[in-house]
Design a protein around this motif. Sequence first.
Motif, short mmCIF file in Angstrom:
data_model
loop_
_atom_site.label_atom_id
_atom_site.label_comp_id
_atom_site.label_asym_id
_atom_site.label_seq_id
_atom_site.Cartn_x
_atom_site.Cartn_y
_atom_site.Cartn_z
N GLY A 1 -44.32 61.34 -13.52
CA GLY A 1 -45.30 62.57 -13.69
C GLY A 1 -46.53 62.20 -14.21
N PHE A 2 -47.61 63.18 -14.22
CA PHE A 2 -48.90 62.88 -14.50
C PHE A 2 -48.99 63.83 -15.92
CE2 PHE A 2 -51.04 62.93 -10.07
CZ PHE A 2 -50.44 61.69 -9.88
N ILE A 3 -50.10 63.24 -16.68
CA ILE A 3 -50.63 63.86 -17.91
C ILE A 3 -52.07 64.20 -17.51
CG2 ILE A 3 -51.28 63.85 -20.37
CD1 ILE A 3 -48.94 61.97 -20.60
N MET A 4 -52.35 65.21 -17.44
CA MET A 4 -53.83 65.87 -17.26
C MET A 4 -54.69 65.93 -18.34
SD MET A 4 -53.14 66.27 -13.96
CE MET A 4 -54.65 66.90 -13.23
N VAL A 5 -55.93 65.57 -17.98
CA VAL A 5 -57.12 65.36 -18.99
C VAL A 5 -58.28 66.01 -18.37
CG1 VAL A 5 -58.41 63.79 -20.31
CG2 VAL A 5 -55.97 63.30 -20.18
N SER A 6 -59.19 66.67 -19.11
CA SER A 6 -60.57 67.15 -18.72
C SER A 6 -61.42 65.77 -18.19
CB SER A 6 -61.24 67.99 -19.54
OG SER A 6 -61.49 67.45 -20.74
N TRP A 7 -62.10 66.27 -17.15
CA TRP A 7 -63.00 65.29 -16.54
C TRP A 7 -63.91 64.53 -17.69
CZ3 TRP A 7 -63.84 63.23 -11.76
CH2 TRP A 7 -64.97 62.50 -11.40
N ASP A 8 -64.74 65.50 -18.19
CA ASP A 8 -65.75 64.93 -19.14
C ASP A 8 -64.99 63.99 -20.49
OD1 ASP A 8 -67.50 66.42 -17.83
OD2 ASP A 8 -67.73 68.09 -19.06
N LYS A 9 -63.80 64.28 -20.77
CA LYS A 9 -63.29 63.72 -22.04
C LYS A 9 -62.09 62.59 -21.19
CE LYS A 9 -63.99 67.80 -25.31
NZ LYS A 9 -63.37 68.38 -26.20
N PHE A 10 -62.18 62.14 -20.10
CA PHE A 10 -61.27 61.12 -19.53
C PHE A 10 -61.05 59.92 -20.38
CE2 PHE A 10 -59.29 58.60 -16.53
CZ PHE A 10 -58.24 59.22 -16.14
N SER B 1 -46.91 78.90 -14.69
CA SER B 1 -47.45 77.92 -15.67
C SER B 1 -48.07 76.86 -15.01
CB SER B 1 -46.33 77.15 -16.21
OG SER B 1 -45.54 76.26 -15.14
N ASN B 2 -49.12 76.24 -15.77
CA ASN B 2 -49.90 75.30 -15.48
C ASN B 2 -50.12 74.21 -16.41
OD1 ASN B 2 -51.85 74.03 -13.62
ND2 ASN B 2 -53.74 74.92 -14.90
N PRO B 3 -48.98 73.57 -16.53
CA PRO B 3 -48.88 72.64 -17.66
C PRO B 3 -49.55 71.49 -17.56
CG PRO B 3 -46.96 72.61 -16.31
CD PRO B 3 -47.57 73.79 -15.86
N SER B 4 -50.19 70.78 -18.54
CA SER B 4 -50.71 69.71 -18.56
C SER B 4 -50.06 68.17 -18.23
CB SER B 4 -51.64 69.40 -19.93
OG SER B 4 -52.48 70.18 -19.95
N VAL B 5 -48.53 68.31 -18.76
CA VAL B 5 -47.80 67.40 -18.37
C VAL B 5 -46.89 67.91 -17.32
CG1 VAL B 5 -45.82 66.03 -19.50
CG2 VAL B 5 -47.87 66.67 -20.92
N ARG B 6 -46.90 67.03 -16.31
CA ARG B 6 -46.54 67.62 -14.90
C ARG B 6 -45.54 66.71 -14.22
NH1 ARG B 6 -52.15 69.62 -12.09
NH2 ARG B 6 -52.44 71.18 -13.67
N THR B 7 -44.22 67.34 -13.83
CA THR B 7 -43.26 66.67 -13.19
C THR B 7 -43.53 66.32 -11.92
OG1 THR B 7 -41.59 67.50 -14.69
CG2 THR B 7 -40.78 66.67 -12.64
N TYR B 8 -43.46 65.36 -11.30
CA TYR B 8 -43.71 65.09 -9.72
C TYR B 8 -42.36 64.77 -9.00
CZ TYR B 8 -48.61 66.00 -9.32
OH TYR B 8 -49.97 66.29 -9.29
N PHE B 9 -42.19 65.14 -7.78
CA PHE B 9 -41.17 65.01 -6.87
C PHE B 9 -41.95 64.40 -5.79
CE2 PHE B 9 -39.43 68.43 -9.40
CZ PHE B 9 -38.26 68.00 -9.82
N TYR B 10 -41.11 63.41 -5.20
CA TYR B 10 -41.51 62.46 -3.93
C TYR B 10 -40.89 63.18 -2.70
CZ TYR B 10 -42.25 58.83 -0.63
OH TYR B 10 -42.43 58.03 0.47
N VAL B 11 -41.97 63.38 -1.55
CA VAL B 11 -41.47 63.37 -0.41
C VAL B 11 -42.08 62.28 0.64
CG1 VAL B 11 -40.85 66.01 -0.55
CG2 VAL B 11 -43.22 65.10 0.28
#
Length: 278
Positions: free
Chosen positions: A11-20, A217-227
Motif C-alpha cells: 500500500g501507499f501512505i499519502m502526503v500533501s505535496w507541500d509537506k512531502f 472514503s478517501n483514506p490516506s493509507v491505501r490498500t493496493y491490488f495488482y493486475v
Amino acid sequence: MKLPVFECDGGFIMVSWDKFDEGIEWYSKHMGWKCADVILSPLGKKAFFPLPDGGQVTLKSFESKFDHFKQEDGFEGHIRLGFRLADLEANYAYFQKHDIEVSEITELPNGIRTFDFYGFENTRITATEDSRKDGLYPDSRLIGFGYTRIGVTNLDNAIPWYEDIIGMKKKVDQELPYGYSRMDVKLSKYGAEAVKKEYIDDVWLEPIPQGSKVEKSNPSVRTYFYVKPELFRSTHQLLAEKGIETSKTAGEPEKGFAGFHFFDPDGNRLNVWSYPIF
C-alpha cells in the motif's frame, strides 16, 4: 469476459505535496524506517521505505490533476491497511510520549491486540501486535504489513461481492459478538517474495459499528491490488460495465504503469495498480 483475481500488493501512505519532505522526516523519525529512495515521477513525488520484516511502503504525494491521487475531503472510511508491531506496550507508550494520538487498545476475534494511531497530517494508521518478532527490530515501530480490515454493513451481501469481484475466498466464518468473515486473498509476486511467507495475508470483513458514517472514503493509507498490465484496461472497463463506480485511470497504461480505484457497495475505496514484473 471474467475479471482477474486481484492480488494484494501492499500500500501507499499519502502526503500533501507541500509537506512531502516533512512527511519523510516524520516517518523516518517515528517509525524508525530508513528511506531507500525519493523520486519525482510523472505521477508525483514518491519515497520508498523498506519494512524491517519484509515488504515496502511507498509514501506518495497527493496530485490534484489525477482523480486517483486527489486529496478531496479525506474521509478515512472503514477500510484499514494494517501494520504489525512487535512490542505493543512499548510502542503505545512511545506514541503517547511523543503526543501522537492513539485509540484504545482492543482485541480482534483471534486474540490479537490492535489500536489506531494518527500519524503525519492526522493520517489514521492501524497497528496489530506480532509478539513473535519481539526484540528483533528494536529501532523500528511498524515492522511489516498486517491484516487488511474492511468494514461492511451486511456480511451476507459483502462476502459474495468480494468473492465475485475481487476473487477472495471465504476462509473462516465465526459467530462472535460482532461477527466477522476471514477471507483468503492472493498475494502479488513481489509481495509473496518480500514477506517470506510470514505476511498476515488474510482480509477481514467486519461489521461497521452502529451509527458510523457510511459513504465513499478517501483514506490516506491505501490498500493496493495488482493486475497485470495486459489486463489493466479490460479490468477497468469490466468493473464499469458491472455498474461499479470507478475513477479515471492515472499513469501510462500503454507503458504498463497505471492505477485507478473503485468502490465496494459500502463506499470502501479499493485501489488497483499495474506495473511490469521483471
